[in-house]
Design a protein around this motif. Structure first.
Motif, short mmCIF file in Angstrom:
data_model
loop_
_atom_site.label_atom_id
_atom_site.label_comp_id
_atom_site.label_asym_id
_atom_site.label_seq_id
_atom_site.Cartn_x
_atom_site.Cartn_y
_atom_site.Cartn_z
N CYS A 146 0.83 -1.21 0.00
CA CYS A 146 0.00 0.00 0.00
C CYS A 146 0.86 1.25 0.00
O CYS A 146 0.61 2.20 -0.75
N ALA A 147 1.90 1.26 0.84
CA ALA A 147 2.72 2.45 1.01
C ALA A 147 3.83 2.57 -0.03
O ALA A 147 4.22 3.69 -0.39
N ALA A 148 4.35 1.43 -0.48
CA ALA A 148 5.52 1.46 -1.37
C ALA A 148 5.42 0.36 -2.41
O ALA A 148 6.21 -0.60 -2.41
N PRO A 149 4.46 0.45 -3.34
CA PRO A 149 4.21 -0.65 -4.28
C PRO A 149 5.35 -0.97 -5.21
O PRO A 149 5.43 -2.07 -5.76
N ASP A 150 6.28 -0.04 -5.41
CA ASP A 150 7.40 -0.28 -6.32
C ASP A 150 8.55 -1.04 -5.67
O ASP A 150 9.54 -1.35 -6.34
N CYS A 170 -4.39 3.73 -1.14
CA CYS A 170 -3.05 3.17 -1.33
C CYS A 170 -2.44 3.73 -2.60
O CYS A 170 -3.15 4.11 -3.54
N ASP A 171 -1.11 3.77 -2.62
CA ASP A 171 -0.43 4.13 -3.85
C ASP A 171 -0.55 2.97 -4.83
O ASP A 171 -0.74 1.82 -4.44
N GLY A 172 -0.43 3.26 -6.10
CA GLY A 172 -0.51 2.23 -7.11
C GLY A 172 0.28 2.66 -8.35
O GLY A 172 0.85 3.75 -8.38
N PRO A 173 0.32 1.82 -9.36
CA PRO A 173 -0.36 0.53 -9.42
C PRO A 173 0.39 -0.55 -8.64
O PRO A 173 1.56 -0.40 -8.32
N VAL A 174 -0.32 -1.64 -8.37
CA VAL A 174 0.25 -2.77 -7.65
C VAL A 174 -0.14 -4.05 -8.38
O VAL A 174 -1.19 -4.11 -9.03
N ARG A 175 0.73 -5.06 -8.29
CA ARG A 175 0.43 -6.39 -8.85
C ARG A 175 0.29 -7.32 -7.64
O ARG A 175 1.27 -7.63 -6.97
N LEU A 176 -0.95 -7.73 -7.37
CA LEU A 176 -1.25 -8.43 -6.12
C LEU A 176 -2.18 -9.61 -6.38
O LEU A 176 -3.17 -9.49 -7.10
N PHE A 177 -1.84 -10.74 -5.78
CA PHE A 177 -2.63 -11.98 -5.86
C PHE A 177 -2.88 -12.46 -4.43
O PHE A 177 -1.98 -12.96 -3.78
N HIS A 178 -4.11 -12.27 -3.97
CA HIS A 178 -4.49 -12.61 -2.60
C HIS A 178 -5.16 -13.99 -2.58
O HIS A 178 -6.06 -14.27 -3.37
N THR A 179 -4.73 -14.84 -1.64
CA THR A 179 -5.31 -16.17 -1.46
C THR A 179 -5.85 -16.29 -0.04
O THR A 179 -5.17 -15.87 0.91
N HIS A 180 -7.05 -16.89 0.11
CA HIS A 180 -7.68 -16.95 1.43
C HIS A 180 -8.56 -18.19 1.55
O HIS A 180 -9.17 -18.63 0.56
N GLY A 181 -8.64 -18.72 2.76
CA GLY A 181 -9.48 -19.88 3.02
C GLY A 181 -10.92 -19.48 3.33
O GLY A 181 -11.16 -18.56 4.12
#
Length: 274
Positions: A146-150, A170-181
């Motif tokens: 969020c704070a430092a995506p680079d 949040c700063d962007g852009p970001v490349r994010l893949f979230h996994t959750h049960g």
């Protein structure tokens, strides 16, 4: 084939021999701000997955999760497990400084330092570094991204997100893949109260909305859906260049699920420049 490692002395909590080490050197790799464990694939200039342990865990414990580490090594990725710092009010309990009052260390600076150290020592490709984490480690991933995506090339949190109050932006852009049960009751999808109500874990879906805004996505609706084994996946397109956002649910609780490592690498390698 994995390079022969010098096994660190002692036993893991599971009763299996510890595989944590500083590549072929016994013991932990030390930097000015902390330490990390690392294993290397049989490849030159490999990409790196940095994976942060959960609350009360350790880098040693992360490296003993062979169901996660060995598939990454087999795909040609080095694996780093940094050590969190002990909480001042809980001796022996390690975690990450992602929330005010949780520690003094600048974790972004520490993790950057650890990666640069690994690049100098072991020839890691410091332009292809993925930051992941489990539970409290995933909280840390969220706040750093969020704070430092680079800082890193992609972010792959498992079973953790923001805390309330959620960040306004949040700063962007970001490349994010979230996994959750789906049945996670330690970090539920909706969040939960902790510390007698002093702390409140955030809502995972509210966090995804923050990422969509940071990535400039044109719609809240997912652009597509897919399945990988037991994982039910959705992603958002129509977002800013250089961004990526995907969410995967699995029918389990608070854990790094079997099959996550290969699924994550497939996602990362499918990104432009991945």
């Amino acid at each position: 084939m994995i390079r022969n490692l010098t096994l660190a002395a002692g036993l893991a909590l599971t009763g299996q021999a510890s595989l944590a080490a500083c590549a072929e050197q016994e013991g932990m790799c030390e930097t000015a701000s902390g330490g990390y464990h690392i294993e290397l694939p049989q490849a030159d200039n490999p990409p790196l997955v940095v994976f942060l342990h959960g609350y009360g865990g350790s880098g040693t414990g992360t490296m003993n999760n062979r169901g996660m580490v060995e598939p990454l090594l087999a795909r040609g990725y080095a694996v780093m497990a940094p050590e969190g710092l002990e909480r001042s009010n809980r001796p022996g309990v390690k975690s990450w400084n992602f929330y005010p009052g949780f520690g003094e260390r600048d974790e972004t600076a520490f993790l950057t330092e650890a990666v640069q150290d690994a690049g100098a020592r072991f020839g890691i490709d410091t332009d292809r570094v993925v930051l992941g984490g489990f539970s409290a480690g995933a909280f840390m991933v969220y706040y750093l991204a969020c704070a430092a995506p680079d800082t890193f090339s992609a972010y792959v949190p498992v079973s953790g997100g923001f805390w309330r109050p959620h960040p306004e932006a949040c700063d962007g852009p970001v490349r994010l893949f979230h996994t959750h049960g789906w049945t996670d009751n330690v970090v539920p999808l909706e969040g939960r109260l902790l510390g007698g109500g002093r702390f409140h874990q955030g809502d995972i879906f509210a966090g995804l909305e923050i990422w969509r805004v940071a990535n400039g996505c044109v719609d809240t609706k997912p652009s597509g859906f897919s399945t990988t084994g037991v994982f039910m996946r959705r992603y958002w397109g129509g977002c800013d260049e250089g961004s990526a956002l995907e969410f995967a649910l699995f029918p389990g609780g608070h854990t790094v699920p079997k099959g996550w490592a290969d699924m994550m690498v497939d996602w990362y390698e499918g990104l432009p420049g991945g």
